[in-house]
Write a protein that holds these residues in place. Structure first.
Motif, short mmCIF file in Angstrom:
data_model
loop_
_atom_site.label_atom_id
_atom_site.label_comp_id
_atom_site.label_asym_id
_atom_site.label_seq_id
_atom_site.Cartn_x
_atom_site.Cartn_y
_atom_site.Cartn_z
N ARG A 43 0.83 -1.20 0.00
CA ARG A 43 0.00 0.00 0.00
C ARG A 43 0.87 1.26 0.00
O ARG A 43 1.55 1.55 0.99
CB ARG A 43 -0.89 -0.02 1.25
N PRO A 44 0.88 2.01 -1.09
CA PRO A 44 1.61 3.28 -1.07
C PRO A 44 0.77 4.35 -0.38
O PRO A 44 -0.46 4.28 -0.39
CB PRO A 44 1.79 3.62 -2.55
N ALA A 45 1.44 5.30 0.23
CA ALA A 45 0.72 6.40 0.88
C ALA A 45 1.62 7.62 0.91
O ALA A 45 2.85 7.50 1.00
CB ALA A 45 0.33 6.02 2.30
N PHE A 46 1.02 8.79 0.80
CA PHE A 46 1.79 10.03 0.92
C PHE A 46 2.17 10.22 2.37
O PHE A 46 1.32 10.15 3.26
CB PHE A 46 0.97 11.22 0.44
N LEU A 47 3.44 10.40 2.62
CA LEU A 47 3.89 10.65 3.98
C LEU A 47 5.11 11.57 3.90
O LEU A 47 6.20 11.13 3.57
CB LEU A 47 4.24 9.34 4.69
N GLU A 48 4.87 12.81 4.18
CA GLU A 48 5.99 13.75 4.08
C GLU A 48 6.92 13.60 5.28
O GLU A 48 6.50 13.22 6.35
CB GLU A 48 5.44 15.18 4.00
N ARG A 49 8.17 13.90 5.03
CA ARG A 49 9.17 13.86 6.10
C ARG A 49 9.66 15.25 6.40
O ARG A 49 9.40 16.19 5.65
CB ARG A 49 10.36 13.00 5.65
N ILE A 50 10.40 15.36 7.49
CA ILE A 50 10.94 16.68 7.85
C ILE A 50 12.21 16.91 7.04
O ILE A 50 13.12 16.07 7.05
CB ILE A 50 11.25 16.74 9.35
N PRO A 51 12.31 18.02 6.34
CA PRO A 51 13.56 18.28 5.60
C PRO A 51 14.71 18.46 6.58
O PRO A 51 14.51 19.03 7.65
CB PRO A 51 13.27 19.59 4.87
N PRO A 52 15.90 17.98 6.25
CA PRO A 52 17.02 18.07 7.20
C PRO A 52 17.39 19.50 7.57
O PRO A 52 17.84 19.74 8.68
CB PRO A 52 18.16 17.37 6.47
N LYS A 483 10.43 11.75 11.08
CA LYS A 483 11.82 11.49 10.70
C LYS A 483 12.30 12.50 9.66
O LYS A 483 11.53 12.94 8.83
CB LYS A 483 11.94 10.08 10.14
N ALA A 484 13.57 12.81 9.73
CA ALA A 484 14.14 13.70 8.72
C ALA A 484 14.44 12.90 7.46
O ALA A 484 14.77 11.72 7.52
CB ALA A 484 15.41 14.34 9.25
N ALA A 485 14.28 13.54 6.31
CA ALA A 485 14.54 12.87 5.04
C ALA A 485 16.04 12.80 4.80
O ALA A 485 16.74 13.80 4.92
CB ALA A 485 13.86 13.63 3.92
N THR A 486 16.53 11.61 4.47
CA THR A 486 17.95 11.47 4.16
C THR A 486 18.13 11.40 2.65
O THR A 486 17.15 11.32 1.91
CB THR A 486 18.51 10.17 4.78
N LEU A 487 19.37 11.38 2.24
CA LEU A 487 19.67 11.30 0.81
C LEU A 487 19.11 10.02 0.21
O LEU A 487 18.70 9.98 -0.95
CB LEU A 487 21.18 11.37 0.63
N GLU A 488 19.05 8.94 1.01
CA GLU A 488 18.56 7.65 0.51
C GLU A 488 17.07 7.69 0.21
O GLU A 488 16.57 6.89 -0.58
CB GLU A 488 18.83 6.53 1.53
N ASP A 489 16.35 8.59 0.86
CA ASP A 489 14.90 8.67 0.62
C ASP A 489 14.59 9.30 -0.73
O ASP A 489 13.48 9.17 -1.24
CB ASP A 489 14.23 9.51 1.72
N LEU A 490 15.55 10.02 -1.30
CA LEU A 490 15.28 10.78 -2.52
C LEU A 490 15.59 9.94 -3.75
O LEU A 490 16.36 9.00 -3.69
CB LEU A 490 16.15 12.04 -2.56
N ALA A 585 8.50 11.56 -0.58
CA ALA A 585 7.31 11.91 0.21
C ALA A 585 6.24 10.82 0.14
O ALA A 585 5.10 11.05 0.53
CB ALA A 585 6.74 13.24 -0.26
N ILE A 586 6.60 9.65 -0.41
CA ILE A 586 5.64 8.54 -0.48
C ILE A 586 6.29 7.33 0.18
O ILE A 586 7.48 7.09 0.01
CB ILE A 586 5.27 8.22 -1.96
N VAL A 587 5.51 6.57 0.93
CA VAL A 587 6.03 5.33 1.52
C VAL A 587 5.17 4.17 1.03
O VAL A 587 4.05 4.36 0.59
CB VAL A 587 5.99 5.35 3.06
N VAL A 588 5.74 2.97 1.09
CA VAL A 588 4.98 1.77 0.75
C VAL A 588 5.01 0.85 1.95
O VAL A 588 6.08 0.58 2.51
CB VAL A 588 5.59 1.07 -0.49
N GLU A 589 3.85 0.40 2.37
CA GLU A 589 3.76 -0.51 3.50
C GLU A 589 3.02 -1.76 3.08
O GLU A 589 2.25 -1.73 2.13
CB GLU A 589 3.00 0.16 4.65
#
Lengths: 594, 299
Positions: A43-52, A483-490, A585-589
C-alpha cells in the motif's frame, strides 16, 4: 440502458453519419469499473518527512515553504512562511551561523543551498514594503511579561503576541535588541536592518519598555502582582568572562563584550599600534576585525585551540585572514606587560592540550615555553558571563555555571509561571538558538496559560517546536512523518547537478577603516537559480510523477485540496509512485499492517 | 511550478479498473497517448498484452476501438483513415474535423507477424500513428522470444539466452521514408509526449512510434522498478531516444555520460545468466551503435 458520455446523443434518433459522434457504433462505456484495488498487497501512501535543513534549524524554520515561494516567484507567500516562524528575518539572514546549510542534503553533492541568502533576500525585498502583521490567535485577554529585549526575549514576545497575548518587554538599556544592537558589529549587522525587524515585531503587538531594568525598583514579584500571568526571562550573558592575571588592570586592556558595546553605542574608542586579542570564539574575531577598523596597525589572535578546534566558525576565520589578522594557535596568556600603567606587550605560554579525555575544557600549559609580543592594547575575549543578581529572592534556582535552571523541553524555571531562555540558560550561545528558545518557551507558555498539564504534554511528546505545528497551520493535509529525510529517501535521477551560487562580499580593500556591511548578498536572479537547487527533501513539490507514472490512473489531483491523492479502489500497489518520487514523500507498507 | 502533469489534459480517457499487471508500462503509455490525442480518436488495437486486459467488459478505453488480430493492426489504420476520407468527401463528417487514427501493437505483431502489413501501410503512407509497444517478447502468450528480444535475454523459448540480435525496427521504418519515426521510452514522459504532439499536429501521413516498455513480469524485475529500468536503458545507451522527422535524424535525449550497461542488466532476471563475455559484447555493441548514431546526427 445507461447513456454513456462517449455515446453522445441517442443514436436511434439520428439519421445521418454527420450527426453521429465518433464511436456511435460502440455499445458505450459501462459506468462500473473493475475494483483492481483488491489485488493490492503493498500500500503506497503520501507521507511527508521533515527536511534536514528544518531539522537542523534551532527555530524549525519553514525552509521548504519559503524556498518554494522563491522558486515560484511568489514572494508574498514565502515572506509569510518566513515570518510565521522567525521574527528576525533580516537579522538571521546575516548573522545566523546557518546550521540549516550544514545539514543540507546537497552539501555532499555540489555544496549546500545558500538558505541564509534566501532569507536575507526576502528581508531585503520587503524592507521598504509594508507587510500586514500576522495575527494567528484571537485576543486571549491575558498579560505576559518578558525580561530583556534580546533575540530570545523578543522572539518569545513576538510569538506570544501572534497567539493573542498582551506582551510587555522590559529592557534595562536605552536601546532594544540586546546583543544584536549592542555587541554584534555593524559590518555584520547594519543598524537599519535590526530597526526594520524591530518595527515588524512592534507591529505584531509587542510593547517594548526601554530603561526599565528588573531588580531594584521593579521586581519580578511586582510584575506578578500587576497581573502578568507568565514571565519569560532572557537577560542574556551581557558580561565578559574575567580572568585574574598579572597586568589585567593596566590601561589598554579591554574586555571583549564591553569593548564591542562601547564601539556600538558610539563611545569613541581609538586604537593604534599593535593589538593582541586573546580568545578563539566568534567574539574574538568580531573584536579583531573591529580593532582593525578603529585603526589598529596589526591584529594578532592568540587562542588556546588549534584552527580546527577554535569555536569561531571557519568562514569568520576566513574573513579575519582576508583582512590580515594573524592567528597564533596553541598559545594562552601568561601575563600582560606594562610600563607606567600602560600596556606594552603580552607574554604567551604554550598550551599543550585544551580539552581533557571527557572533552571538557581543561587547558594544560607548558610554562617554560613562552613568547612575547609587543602590544599597545590587549583585548580579552575569552567568553561571556551572565548577571543574574536581579533574581535573588525570586525562588528561581541558579545552576552552578551561573545559568538559570530550566526544564530542558518546556524551559520552565523552578517557579511555575516563570520561563527562561536565550543566553541566560545553559544552551549554545547563538542568535538562532536564542530565538528558538524564545519560541519554544512561548509555545509552552501558551499551554501553561490555557491551564494544560505541561508535564503530560511533554510526556506524550506532543509539545510542538514550531508555530505551524502548534497552531496546526500546515496547509498540506498529508500526515507528516517525524523522521528527517535522508539522501537515501530521494530519487536522485530527477536531481540535476547544479553548482552553488555564493553571496558576494566586499573586497578587503573596501572594508578598511569603515563599518560597511561585508556581505553584499546575491542578485535576485541568482537567488531564484539558487532556490531551484533545493531537493525538497521529504516534501511534495507537486512534480506530478506519481500522477504521470501510475499505470492505473489511481493517483489523481484532489480538486478540494489541490494535492495528489491515491484512489485505493484502483491502486494495485505496484509502488512506482514511491520509487519515482524525487522528494521521498511517499512510503509503501504491507497492506493490512499498521 | 508548471510541469508536464499540469500541461496535460486531466481527464482520463483510459480509465482505471483495467486488468493489466501491477506496474505495467502499458497503463501509462495508454493514458499518455489518449491524453495527448484526445477523445476524437479511433484506435486499432492489435492482439497485444494491452488488448484483452483493457478491452474486456467493463472496457477501459473510452474511445472507439477495433480489436483486431496481430498482423492487420496497420491495415485497420489504413481502412479507418480511408473511411474517414470518404465520409468527409461525401460530407458526412465535417471537412475540418481532425480525427486521430492510431494503432497500438506489440513488438512481435509489428516486427514479426505484422511486418508485411506494417510495411505496406507505411509504403502507402496512410494517415495514422502507429505505436509499437516494445516489451521485447511475446508477453501475452507467455514470454516467448520475438524478433525484437535483445541478444542473450532469457525467455521461455530461449532458456539459455537468445542467440540472435534484436531487430532494429525503427530504422527499418525510417527506411520507408515516412514523415515521422520516433523512439520513446516510458521513463521520459516529456520526450514521449512532445513527440506525440508533434506527430499529431503534422499533416496526413504514416507516423511510427517505437516505445521501449520494460515488462516487470517478463523481464523479471520488481513491479516498482518499471521506470527505473526504462531510465537505465536510456542512461546506459542500451536504448536511444531519437526522431527521424522527414528524413532528418536527431537524438532527442543525450545522456550526460553513458553508464555501464551492467547497471541496466543487473536489475533484470532475464539477464541473470549472462557471462562476463556476454556483457562485454553488449557493451561493445552499445559503443558501436553510439558512434554510428552520433555520426548520423549532423549537430
Amino acid at each position: 440502458m445507461t447513456q454513456s458520455k462517449a455515446l453522445g446523443p441517442d443514436p436511434l434518433k439520428l439519421y445521418t453519419y454527420s450527426d453521429l459522434p465518433i464511436g456511435a457504433t460502440a455499445i458505450g462505456i459501462p459506468p462500473e469499473k473493475r475494483k483492481t484495488g483488491l489485488w493490492r498487497y503493498m500500500r503506497p501512501a503520501f507521507l511527508e518527512r521533515i527536511p534536514p535543513c528544518q531539522e537542523g534549524c534551532p527555530l524549525g524554520n519553514w525552509i521548504d515553504r519559503f524556498n518554494a515561494g522563491v522558486t515560484d516567484k511568489e514572494l508574498d507567500q514565502a515572506w509569510w512562511a518566513l515570518r510565521l516562524e522567525n521574527p528576525f528575518p533580516g537579522v538571521c539572514g546575516r548573522v545566523c551561523y546557518h546550521p540549516c546549510q550544514e545539514s543540507c542534503n546537497r552539501k555532499d553533492m555540489e555544496g549546500a543551498l545558500s538558505i541564509q541568502a534566501m532569507e536575507r533576500h526576502l528581508a531585503d525585498h520587503f524592507f521598504h514594503k509594508k507587510s500586514k502583521p500576522l495575527r494567528l490567535g484571537k485576543n486571549q485577554g491575558k498579560k505576559t511579561a518578558v525580561v530583556g529585549s534580546g533575540p530570545a526575549g523578543l522572539s518569545c514576545a513576538y510569538f506570544l503576541a501572534l497567539m493573542g497575548y498582551d506582551v510587555t518587554v522590559f529592557e534595562a538599556q536605552a536601546d532594544p535588541g540586546g546583543m544584536l544592537s549592542q555587541v554584534i558589529p555593524r559590518y555584520r549587522l547594519p543598524k537599519e536592518v535590526l530597526v526594520r525587524d524591530l518595527e515588524n515585531i512592534r507591529e505584531a503587538g509587542v510593547e517594548i519598555r526601554v530603561n526599565s531594568p528588573i531588580g531594584k525598583d521593579l521586581t519580578l514579584g511586582r510584575l506578578q502582582e500587576n497581573g502578568y500571568q507568565a514571565i519569560f526571562i532572557s537577560a542574556g550573558a551581557p558580561l565578559s568572562r574575567k580572568l585574574s592575571m598579572e597586568g589585567v588592570t593596566l590601561d589598554g586592556v579591554y574586555w571583549g563584550v564591553e569593548f564591542l558595546r562601547e564601539v556600538n553605542t558610539g563611545k569613541p574608542t581609538a586604537l593604534n599600534g599593535d593589538v593582541v586579542v586573546v580568545g578563539g570564539g566568534n567574539v574574538a574575531i568580531d573584536v579583531a576585525l573591529t580593532a582593525l577598523r578603529l585603526g589598529a596597525g596589526s591584529v594578532r589572535i592568540a587562542s588556546l585551540e588549534s584552527r580546527a578546534e577554535m569555536p569561531a566558525h571557519s568562514w569568520e576565520q576566513d574573513d579575519a585572514l582576508e583582512e590580515g589578522v594573524s592567528f597564533h594557535n596553541g598559545w594562552g596568556p601568561k601575563r600582560i606587560l606594562g610600563e607606567d600603567g600602560n600596556v606594552v606587550g603580552i607574554e604567551l605560554k604554550r598550551c599543550i592540550s585544551v580539552f581533557d579525555k571527557e572533552g571538557r575544557f581543561a587547558p594544560v600549559y607548558d610554562e617554560a615555553v613562552t613568547e612575547t609580543f609587543k602590544a599597545e592594547a590587549v583585548i580579552m575575549a575569552i567568553g561571556q558571563a551572565t548577571d543574574l543578581s536581579f533574581l535573588e529572592g525570586s525562588g528561581i534556582q541558579i545552576e552552578p555555571g551561573e545559568t538559570i535552571q530550566v526544564d530542558p523541553v518546556t524551559l520552565q524555571t523552578t517557579v511555575a509561571e516563570i520561563f527562561a531562555g536565550g543566553d541566560s540558560i545553559d544552551q549554545p550561545r547563538s542568535v538562532s538558538e536564542a530565538i528558538g528558545s524564545g519560541k519554544r518557551a512561548a509555545i509552552a507558555m501558551d499551554h501553561f496559560l490555557r491551564g494544560d498539564d505541561l508535564a503530560e504534554i511533554v510526556q506524550k511528546g506532543a509539545l510542538a517546536r514550531t508555530m505551524r505545528e502548534h497552531l496546526d497551520l500546515d496547509v498540506n493535509p498529508a500526515p507528516r512523518c517525524r523522521k528527517a529525510a535522508t539522501l537515501e529517501d530521494l530519487n536522485l535521477a530527477y536531481c540535476s547537478s547544479l553548482p552553488p551560487h555564493q553571496p558576494r562580499k566586499l573586497s578587503p580593500v573596501d572594508r578598511a577603516g569603515n563599518f560597511k556591511e561585508i556581505n553584499i548578498g546575491m542578485a535576485p536572479e541568482e537567488i531564484t537559480e539558487e532556490a531551484k537547487r533545493c531537493l525538497s527533501c521529504g516534501v511534495c513539490r507537486m512534480c506530478g510523477n506519481c500522477y504521470l507514472f501510475c499505470p492505473d490512473g489511481a493517483v489523481q489531483l484532489d480538486s478540494s485540496t489541490d494535492r495528489y491523492a491515491i484512489d485505493y479502489d484502483y491502486c494495485k500497489g505496484c509502488g512506482i509512485c514511491q520509487n519515482e518520487c524525487p522528494a521521498g514523500a511517499i512510503v509503501v507498507e504491507v497492506e493490512g499492517v499498521g | 511550478m508548471r510541469n508536464l502533469a499540469d500541461t496535460l489534459s486531466r481527464s482520463e480517457i483510459f480509465r482505471s479498473g483495467h486488468a493489466l499487471c501491477p506496474g505495467c508500462p502499458g497503463g501509462m503509455i495508454f493514458r499518455w497517448i489518449t491524453k495527448a490525442l484526445g477523445k476524437d480518436s479511433i484506435l486499432s488495437m492489435g492482439a497485444t498484452c494491452l488488448a484483452l486486459p483493457t478491452g474486456i467488459y467493463p472496457s477501459s478505453v473510452e474511445i472507439p476501438s477495433i480489436y483486431i488480430a496481430m498482423a492487420p493492426a496497420p491495415a485497420a489504420v489504413s481502412g479507418i483513415s480511408a473511411a474517414i476520407k470518404v465520409l468527409k468527401r461525401k460530407g458526412r463528417i465535417r471537412e475540418d474535423r481532425k480525427i486521430n487514427v492510431f494503432a497500438i501493437s506489440g513488438d512481435g505483431s509489428s516486427g514479426d507477424i505484422g511486418m508485411a502489413s506494417l510495411s505496406g501501410a507505411a509504403e502507402r503512407d496512410d494517415d495514422g500513428i502507429y505505436f509499437c509497444f516494445d516489451n521485447e517478447a511475446y508477453m501475452n502468450t507467455g514470454i516467448q522470444r520475438s524478433g525484437l528480444t535483445p541478444q542473450f535475454s532469457w525467455t521461455t523459448s530461449t532458456l539459455k539466452g537468445k542467440v540472435e540480435k534484436k531487430k532494429d525496427l525503427p530504422r527499418i521504418m525510417a527506411a520507408h521514408d515516412i514523415p515521422y519515426v520516433a523512439t520513446v521510452s516510458v521513463g521520459y514522459p516529456e520526450d514521449f509526449i512532445s513527440k506525440i504532439e508533434k506527430a499529431r499536429d503534422m499533416g496526413p501521413g504514416f507516423k511510427y512510434f517505437h516505445i521501449h516498455a520494460p515488462c516487470p513480469t517478463g523481464w523479471r524485475f520488481p513491479e516498482s522498478k518499471t521506470i527505473e529500468v526504462a531510465r537505465l536503458a536510456v542512461e546506459t545507451g542500451f536504448w536511444t531516444l531519437y526522431e527521424v522527422d522527414h528524413g532528418s535524424t536527431r537524438i532527442t535525449y543525450q545522456p550526460p555520460k553513458l553508464r555501464p550497461v551492467m547497471d541496466y542488466l543487473q536489475l533484470q532476471g532475464r539477464f541473470e545468466g549472462l557471462s562476463d563475455g556476454n556483457v562485454r559484447e553488449l557493451q561493445r555493441g552499445i559503443h558501436e551503435k553510439w558512434e554510428h548514431q552520433i555520426t548520423l546526427t549532423p549537430e
